[in-house]
Design a protein around this motif. Structure first.
Motif, short mmCIF file in Angstrom:
data_model
loop_
_atom_site.label_atom_id
_atom_site.label_comp_id
_atom_site.label_asym_id
_atom_site.label_seq_id
_atom_site.Cartn_x
_atom_site.Cartn_y
_atom_site.Cartn_z
N SER A 1 -4.71 -6.83 -8.55
CA SER A 1 -4.67 -6.12 -7.26
C SER A 1 -3.35 -6.41 -6.58
O SER A 1 -2.96 -7.57 -6.46
N ILE A 2 -2.71 -5.37 -6.09
CA ILE A 2 -1.46 -5.54 -5.34
C ILE A 2 -1.80 -5.31 -3.87
O ILE A 2 -2.26 -4.23 -3.50
N SER A 3 -1.59 -6.34 -3.06
CA SER A 3 -2.24 -6.38 -1.76
C SER A 3 -1.34 -6.98 -0.68
O SER A 3 -0.49 -7.81 -0.98
N SER A 4 -1.54 -6.56 0.56
CA SER A 4 -0.95 -7.26 1.71
C SER A 4 -1.65 -6.76 2.96
O SER A 4 -2.11 -5.62 3.03
N LEU A 5 -1.73 -7.66 3.94
CA LEU A 5 -2.34 -7.31 5.22
C LEU A 5 -1.42 -6.36 5.99
O LEU A 5 -1.86 -5.44 6.65
N LYS A 6 -0.12 -6.58 5.85
CA LYS A 6 0.87 -5.81 6.61
C LYS A 6 1.20 -4.52 5.86
O LYS A 6 1.29 -4.53 4.63
N GLY A 7 1.40 -3.46 6.60
CA GLY A 7 1.76 -2.18 5.99
C GLY A 7 3.25 -2.08 5.69
O GLY A 7 4.06 -2.79 6.29
N GLY A 8 3.58 -1.26 4.74
CA GLY A 8 4.97 -0.90 4.48
C GLY A 8 5.83 -1.97 3.82
O GLY A 8 7.05 -1.84 3.77
N VAL A 9 5.21 -3.03 3.29
CA VAL A 9 6.02 -4.11 2.70
C VAL A 9 6.37 -3.84 1.24
O VAL A 9 7.20 -4.55 0.65
N GLY A 10 5.72 -2.85 0.62
CA GLY A 10 6.10 -2.49 -0.75
C GLY A 10 4.99 -2.59 -1.78
O GLY A 10 5.27 -2.63 -2.98
N LYS A 11 3.72 -2.57 -1.36
CA LYS A 11 2.62 -2.64 -2.34
C LYS A 11 2.71 -1.51 -3.35
O LYS A 11 2.64 -1.71 -4.56
N THR A 12 2.87 -0.29 -2.81
CA THR A 12 2.91 0.87 -3.70
C THR A 12 4.15 0.80 -4.60
O THR A 12 4.08 1.09 -5.80
N SER A 13 5.27 0.40 -4.03
CA SER A 13 6.51 0.31 -4.83
C SER A 13 6.37 -0.72 -5.95
O SER A 13 6.82 -0.48 -7.07
N ILE A 14 5.74 -1.85 -5.65
CA ILE A 14 5.55 -2.88 -6.68
C ILE A 14 4.55 -2.39 -7.73
O ILE A 14 4.74 -2.60 -8.93
N THR A 15 3.51 -1.70 -7.28
CA THR A 15 2.54 -1.14 -8.24
C THR A 15 3.26 -0.17 -9.19
O THR A 15 3.07 -0.23 -10.42
N LEU A 16 4.09 0.70 -8.62
CA LEU A 16 4.80 1.69 -9.45
C LEU A 16 5.81 1.00 -10.37
O LEU A 16 5.97 1.39 -11.53
N GLY A 17 6.47 -0.04 -9.86
CA GLY A 17 7.43 -0.78 -10.69
C GLY A 17 6.75 -1.47 -11.86
O GLY A 17 7.24 -1.43 -13.00
N LEU A 18 5.58 -2.08 -11.58
CA LEU A 18 4.83 -2.74 -12.68
C LEU A 18 4.29 -1.70 -13.66
O LEU A 18 4.29 -1.92 -14.87
N ALA A 19 3.85 -0.56 -13.13
CA ALA A 19 3.34 0.51 -14.01
C ALA A 19 4.48 1.00 -14.91
O ALA A 19 4.28 1.26 -16.11
N LEU B 1 9.70 -12.42 9.75
CA LEU B 1 8.78 -13.31 10.48
C LEU B 1 7.33 -12.84 10.40
O LEU B 1 6.44 -13.59 10.02
N PHE B 2 7.09 -11.58 10.74
CA PHE B 2 5.70 -11.10 10.81
C PHE B 2 5.06 -11.03 9.43
O PHE B 2 3.87 -11.26 9.26
N SER B 3 5.86 -10.72 8.44
CA SER B 3 5.32 -10.64 7.08
C SER B 3 4.93 -12.03 6.58
O SER B 3 3.89 -12.20 5.94
N VAL B 4 5.76 -13.03 6.90
CA VAL B 4 5.44 -14.41 6.47
C VAL B 4 4.13 -14.85 7.12
O VAL B 4 3.24 -15.38 6.44
N ALA B 5 3.99 -14.61 8.42
CA ALA B 5 2.77 -15.02 9.13
C ALA B 5 1.56 -14.28 8.55
O ALA B 5 0.50 -14.89 8.34
N GLY B 6 1.71 -13.00 8.29
CA GLY B 6 0.61 -12.21 7.73
C GLY B 6 0.22 -12.71 6.35
O GLY B 6 -0.97 -12.73 6.00
N THR B 7 1.19 -13.12 5.56
CA THR B 7 0.90 -13.60 4.20
C THR B 7 0.10 -14.90 4.25
O THR B 7 -0.82 -15.09 3.45
N GLU B 8 0.43 -15.75 5.21
CA GLU B 8 -0.32 -17.00 5.32
C GLU B 8 -1.79 -16.70 5.63
O GLU B 8 -2.69 -17.27 5.01
N ARG B 9 -2.01 -15.77 6.54
CA ARG B 9 -3.40 -15.40 6.88
C ARG B 9 -4.09 -14.76 5.68
O ARG B 9 -5.27 -15.00 5.43
N THR B 10 -3.34 -13.97 4.94
CA THR B 10 -3.95 -13.29 3.79
C THR B 10 -4.34 -14.31 2.72
O THR B 10 -5.44 -14.22 2.14
N PHE B 11 -3.47 -15.28 2.42
CA PHE B 11 -3.82 -16.31 1.43
C PHE B 11 -5.07 -17.07 1.87
O PHE B 11 -5.94 -17.38 1.05
#
Ligand SMILES: Nc1ncnc2c1ncn2[C@@H]1O[C@H](COP(=O)(O)OP(=O)(O)OP(=O)(O)O)[C@@H](O)[C@H]1O
Ligand SMILES: [Mg+2]
Length: 274
Positions: A5-23, A162-172
């Motif tokens: 699963s390619i995931s993040s709490l924050k929008g627009g950080v690149g989930k879809t781009s990473i999914t497409l890159g891995l695909a 900053l906001f992405s780092v904080a969001g990642t901590e909450r997501t983990f």
């Protein structure tokens, strides 16, 4: 079958781009892959070249009655492969389960196992793939939790901000709590940082901060910011087939990312294909 699963709490950080890159990397390496677009926006479906008039059953409908469907019977071949076949080039299996707004019916967070296990039930009846990639919506909602419950691996995506780092901590934190209770198959949850500018002082600072916070869970591989990314995605094209040095550098990054996440299968396929 490995399910990432390619995931993040924050929008627009690149989930879809990473999914497409891995695909794209899986496609280039000949790994039999199924991409499930679990985001109601269905950007991955578009990026994989599935036409708007495609009538295949989308994931929202199958999640409503998971025991009645086998995903491999409703998967469509990615437009990447179809284009390649027209060019006479051989390639591996790259199938897609279309996303749709119907998935948003499952956004509500619940503790009922029957609800949480809907995607797991579908995947338990799925055959023929070495790798499943799931693009998640930008929220810790019921849809994302269904994806985590069905996964062997979760790849969190963050930007060096900053906001992405904080969001990642909450997501983990949320993921670790969830794993104990609801995700028996989940064995690996790691972080990849996207849109990195090597020369940026702010990015260097945030990367060091993330390394301190997440230690080994943060992958050494980082995805650089790339000027032609939107152009490649807009053309619904695999980065591995896009001309030019920038695309080929990005393609190599995704090869290494896939190898790190999916090592045994990639190497065995590579061996098979010489
Ligand atoms: N490494 C990169 N270099 C340049 N542009 C990028 C990179 N990664 C993502 N982008 C661009 O940033 C935008 C957002 O990326 P993307 O849609 O992949 O994010 P997302 O996390 O899936 O968003 P959402 O939360 O809305 O689903 C897109 O326009 C994409 O092309
Ligand atoms: Mg997305």
């Amino acid at each position: 079958m490995q399910v990432i699963s390619i995931s993040s709490l924050k929008g627009g950080v690149g989930k879809t781009s990473i999914t497409l890159g891995l695909a794209s990397a899986a496609w280039a390496a000949g790994v039999s892959t199924l991409v499930i677009d679990l985001d109601p926006h269905a950007d991955t479906t578009t990026g994989l070249g599935i036409k708007h008039d495609d009538m295949s059953t989308e994931i929202g409908t199958m999640l409503r009655k998971p025991k009645q469907f086998r995903l491999h019977e409703h998967a469509v071949t990615s437009g990447w492969i179809q284009t390649n076949h027209r060019n006479g080039t051989e390639s591996g299996v790259l199938d897609v389960i279309r996303g749709s707004a119907k998935t948003s019916l499952f956004e509500k967070v619940t503790t009922r196992r029957r609800e949480i296990n809907r995607l797991m039930t579908l995947l338990d009846q799925t055959q023929g793939y070495d790798l499943v990639l799931i693009d998640c919506p930008p929220a810790l909602n019921g849809v994302t939790r269904m994806a985590w419950a069905a996964s062997t691996d979760v790849l969190l995506v963050a930007e060096p901000s900053l906001f992405s780092v904080a969001g990642t901590e909450r997501t983990f934190r949320a993921l670790d709590l969830f794993q104990r209770e609801y995700a028996p198959k989940l064995r690996n949850s790691v972080l990849v940082v996207n849109r990195v500018r090597a020369a940026s002082t702010e990015h260097k600072y945030r990367l060091a901060e993330m390394r301190r916070m997440f230690g080994k869970r943060m992958l050494d591989i980082q995805v650089p910011e790339s000027s032609n990314w939107q152009q490649i995605q807009g053309a619904a094209w695999p980065v591995h087939a896009w001309p030019g040095d920038t695309a080929s550098t990005a393609a190599r990054t995704f090869d290494r990312l896939l190898q790190q996440l999916h090592q045994p299968q990639v190497s065995s396929r590579r061996a098979l294909h010489g």
